[in-house]
Design a protein around this motif. Structure first.
Motif, short mmCIF file in Angstrom:
data_model
loop_
_atom_site.label_atom_id
_atom_site.label_comp_id
_atom_site.label_asym_id
_atom_site.label_seq_id
_atom_site.Cartn_x
_atom_site.Cartn_y
_atom_site.Cartn_z
N LEU A 40 0.82 -1.21 0.00
CA LEU A 40 0.00 0.00 0.00
C LEU A 40 0.85 1.26 0.00
O LEU A 40 0.35 2.34 -0.29
N PHE A 41 2.13 1.11 0.33
CA PHE A 41 3.04 2.25 0.39
C PHE A 41 4.08 2.12 -0.70
O PHE A 41 4.48 1.02 -1.10
N THR A 42 4.55 3.25 -1.19
CA THR A 42 5.71 3.28 -2.07
C THR A 42 6.90 3.85 -1.28
O THR A 42 6.71 4.66 -0.38
N LEU A 43 8.07 3.40 -1.60
CA LEU A 43 9.28 3.84 -0.92
C LEU A 43 10.06 4.81 -1.81
O LEU A 43 10.32 4.51 -2.97
N ASP A 44 10.42 5.95 -1.25
CA ASP A 44 11.27 6.91 -1.95
C ASP A 44 12.72 6.50 -1.69
O ASP A 44 13.35 6.94 -0.73
N GLU A 45 13.22 5.63 -2.56
CA GLU A 45 14.55 5.07 -2.34
C GLU A 45 15.63 6.15 -2.41
O GLU A 45 16.62 6.10 -1.65
N ALA A 46 15.46 7.12 -3.27
CA ALA A 46 16.46 8.19 -3.37
C ALA A 46 16.54 8.98 -2.07
O ALA A 46 17.63 9.32 -1.60
N MET A 47 15.38 9.28 -1.48
CA MET A 47 15.36 9.98 -0.21
C MET A 47 16.01 9.14 0.88
O MET A 47 16.80 9.63 1.69
N LEU A 48 15.69 7.86 0.90
CA LEU A 48 16.28 6.97 1.90
C LEU A 48 17.81 6.98 1.79
O LEU A 48 18.51 7.09 2.81
N ARG A 49 18.32 6.89 0.59
CA ARG A 49 19.77 6.88 0.40
C ARG A 49 20.39 8.20 0.84
O ARG A 49 21.48 8.23 1.43
N ALA A 50 19.70 9.29 0.60
CA ALA A 50 20.23 10.61 0.96
C ALA A 50 20.34 10.79 2.47
O ALA A 50 21.15 11.61 2.94
N LEU A 51 19.56 10.05 3.23
CA LEU A 51 19.57 10.17 4.69
C LEU A 51 20.69 9.37 5.34
O LEU A 51 20.97 9.55 6.52
N HIS A 52 21.31 8.45 4.59
CA HIS A 52 22.43 7.63 5.08
C HIS A 52 22.14 6.98 6.44
O HIS A 52 22.90 7.13 7.41
N PRO A 53 21.04 6.24 6.54
CA PRO A 53 20.73 5.64 7.84
C PRO A 53 21.69 4.51 8.20
O PRO A 53 22.16 3.77 7.33
N ALA A 54 21.98 4.39 9.49
CA ALA A 54 22.71 3.23 9.99
C ALA A 54 21.74 2.12 10.35
O ALA A 54 22.10 0.95 10.38
N LEU A 55 20.49 2.50 10.65
CA LEU A 55 19.47 1.55 11.08
C LEU A 55 18.15 1.91 10.43
O LEU A 55 17.75 3.08 10.41
N ILE A 56 17.47 0.90 9.89
CA ILE A 56 16.13 1.05 9.32
C ILE A 56 15.21 0.13 10.11
O ILE A 56 15.47 -1.07 10.23
N VAL A 57 14.14 0.69 10.65
CA VAL A 57 13.18 -0.10 11.43
C VAL A 57 11.95 -0.31 10.57
O VAL A 57 11.36 0.65 10.07
N THR A 58 11.55 -1.57 10.41
CA THR A 58 10.43 -1.88 9.55
C THR A 58 9.51 -2.88 10.22
O THR A 58 9.72 -3.30 11.36
N GLN A 59 8.47 -3.27 9.51
CA GLN A 59 7.44 -4.17 10.02
C GLN A 59 7.54 -5.50 9.32
O GLN A 59 7.85 -5.56 8.14
N GLY A 60 7.24 -6.58 10.04
CA GLY A 60 7.36 -7.91 9.46
C GLY A 60 6.12 -8.75 9.58
O GLY A 60 6.22 -9.97 9.73
N LEU A 61 4.94 -8.14 9.53
CA LEU A 61 3.72 -8.93 9.63
C LEU A 61 3.35 -9.59 8.31
O LEU A 61 2.42 -10.37 8.24
N GLY A 62 4.11 -9.29 7.24
CA GLY A 62 3.86 -9.95 5.97
C GLY A 62 2.58 -9.52 5.29
O GLY A 62 1.96 -10.27 4.55
#
Length: 318
Positions: A87-109
């Motif tokens: 249901l969501f789209t990911l802005d991969e370019a924005m994600l890369r620009a933020l240089h995260p060390a940790l990404i927290v996500t959901q795993g309910l499948g």
């Protein structure tokens, strides 16, 4: 994956002071409660607590037009699911620009989450690669465990233990108050979606039990499930709680009243019906579930507690 564990990330992330990106509104709330908000660099479009989340870069957008009615939103969800889309789209370019060390996500499948495997793939291509920490709680105990698990990963283990201890103490106070009063345990039906009707699953039956009720429709840990009006009626609920997933109080109230106006819900008009802010207090597996329990307890047995601020958490439907 076990309900009470979080996957993928390791405790080595605790040594980092580098940015965190949250792909789950509940995780955003947990990170703020743990006192590491200064490290949060990006969030989802749905993250609105704390208020500062509204001012951070949003790395997702919704494919669903939430301005439509409940039935049309459900159709949009099924179309997305049928095509294998989230249901969501990911802005991969924005994600890369933020240089995260940790990404927290959901795993309910489920389609409401960014695909976990895709997230691991993207994280491995970042420079340097980011760790991915998955929250996959399905029960209330699982939610509490996930808070402590995320706290360990971000180097806030003491804060996580303190936060969970405080949440448990609040639930214990509700239990002790109800026990001391010899309060009755009403049968409760929690409606997570109105068209088609879904009974709320996952941690919500746990919440009902902790609030002094008996869930008439669902079992803790199981998925929310379709439950047409005759099935709700046959479950003989004393209290019906409308808490549509993702809807704030005003929208939830509108949906509840429209539902009760249908002929198949005529039987419910003589029942005690309440509306809760599902977006805040039942849908997100984070600390505010305990506030949801406190609200439910006041709705189920109002004489046992101080008055509820109805404008904040719930509405009684006449």
């Amino acid at each position: 994956m076990n309900d009470d564990t979080d996957g993928a990330a390791t405790a080595t992330a605790a040594s980092h002071n580098a940015p965190i990106v949250s792909l789950l509104p509940a995780a955003t709330e947990i990170l703020a409660a743990l006192g590491v908000w200064g490290r949060v660099a990006g969030v989802t479009h749905a993250c609105d607590v704390p208020d500062a989340a509204l001012r951070l870069p949003h790395v997702t957008a919704s494919r669903i037009d939430a301005a439509h009615d409940a039935l049309d939103i459900d159709r949009q969800v099924h179309i997305a699911a049928g095509s294998g889309q989230a249901l969501f789209t990911l802005d991969e370019a924005m994600l890369r620009a933020l240089h995260p060390a940790l990404i927290v996500t959901q795993g309910l499948g489920e389609v409401c989450a960014i695909d976990e495997r895709e997230m691991h793939r993207i994280a491995s291509t970042l420079t340097p690669p980011a760790q991915v920490h998955t929250i996959a709680a399905r029960t209330l105990e699982g939610v509490l465990a996930s808070i402590e698990g995320l706290a360990l990963v971000v180097g806030a283990e003491d804060e996580g233990r303190e936060l969970v201890a405080g949440l448990r103490a609040r639930m214990r106070r509700v239990h002790e108050t109800l026990k001391a009063a010899g309060a009755p345990r009403p049968r409760v039906a929690v409606i997570e979606w109105t068209d088609p009707v879904y009974a709320a699953g996952h941690w919500v039956p746990d919440m009902v039990r902790r609030a002094g009720g008996v869930d008439a429709l669902a079992t803790a840990g199981e998925h929310s499930r379709p439950c047409p009006a005759p099935s709700v009626r046959d479950a003989a609920p004393d209290v019906i709680v409308f808490a549509p997933c993702g809807f704030a109080l005003e929208r939830a109230d509108k949906e509840a009243r429209a539902t009760l106006a249908r002929d198949e819900w005529a039987w419910a008009r003589s029942k005690r019906v309440v509306v809760m802010d599902g977006n805040a207090f039942t849908s997100r597996p984070g600390p505010r579930l305990v506030e949801g329990i406190e609200i439910m307890a006041r709705l189920f047995n109002p004489g046992c507690f101080t008055p509820l601020d109805l404008a904040r958490g719930a509405i009684l439907v006449p």
